[in-house]
Motif scaffolding. Structure first.
Motif: not given
Length: 197
Positions: A20-31, A6-18
């Motif tokens: 950051g780490p917090r938004s990526a964490r929220r997106a992962v939790l939603w998914l 899950i941390e790897v997925l969060t890190s991968a999403l955090a690299r997307l434009p727009g």
């Protein structure tokens, strides 16, 4: 603490434009909460795009077919060609549905600092397209940055020998903009481009 996967997925999403780490964490939790429906659809969509994504050999757009949907559209004006820096610019202009011609993606902009030279961009293929004939107007839709304007000027010079009208997007006041909130460069451009009422 989340698992390593899950941390790897969060890190991968955090690299997307727009994101950051917090938004990526929220997106992962939603998914994760919707893994049976949304996560499966996302994985399938990503795999499909990964397996079918190609660059259009005509214009440089990214699509799942070559030629891309824009180039294959028979309703487009073949006599107008809009030159953009990147695919994101093409998508933004086309989403507005105001330009009915075709596009040409340069793949960047000239930049001495970054070492981007004319031969690093799709300028030769642009000149070849214009050289084939049938194009009456080339619209230079570069970003209003120093590098974008340098690129536009360079392309305009290269197109001088071709029988085409060269135009550029207007720069200046945004719709709904208030003068006291605008920077000096935008105000200066607006004043230089003023027109009679």
């Amino acid at each position: 603490m989340a698992s390593q996967e899950i941390e790897v997925l969060t890190s991968a999403l955090a690299r997307l434009p727009g994101l950051g780490p917090r938004s990526a964490r929220r997106a992962v939790l939603w998914l994760v909460k919707r893994r049976d429906s949304s996560l499966s659809q996302l994985v399938e969509a990503l795999a499909t795009v990964r397996d079918t994504l190609v660059e259009c050999q005509t214009c440089g757009n990214v699509d799942t077919r070559d030629p891309c949907g824009v180039c294959a559209d028979t309703k487009r004006d073949l006599k107008s060609l809009c030159v953009v820096e990147d695919v994101a610019d093409l998508w933004a202009l086309d989403r507005a549905k105001l330009f009915t011609g075709r596009y040409h993606v340069l793949g960047g902009k000239l930049s001495a600092l970054d070492g981007v030279r004319p031969e690093d961009l799709n300028i030769a293929s642009l000149l070849a397209r214009v050289g084939e004939g049938g194009i009456d107007e080339v619209v230079l839709a570069m970003n209003a940055t120093l590098e974008g304007q340098t690129t536009a000027h360079y392309i305009a010079e290269r197109l001088e020998d071709y029988p085409v009208r060269i135009t550029q997007l207007a720069h200046g006041l945004p719709v709904g903009g208030e003068l006291d909130y605008l920077d000096e460069g935008t105000l200066a451009q607006a004043l230089r481009a003023r027109r009679p009422v």
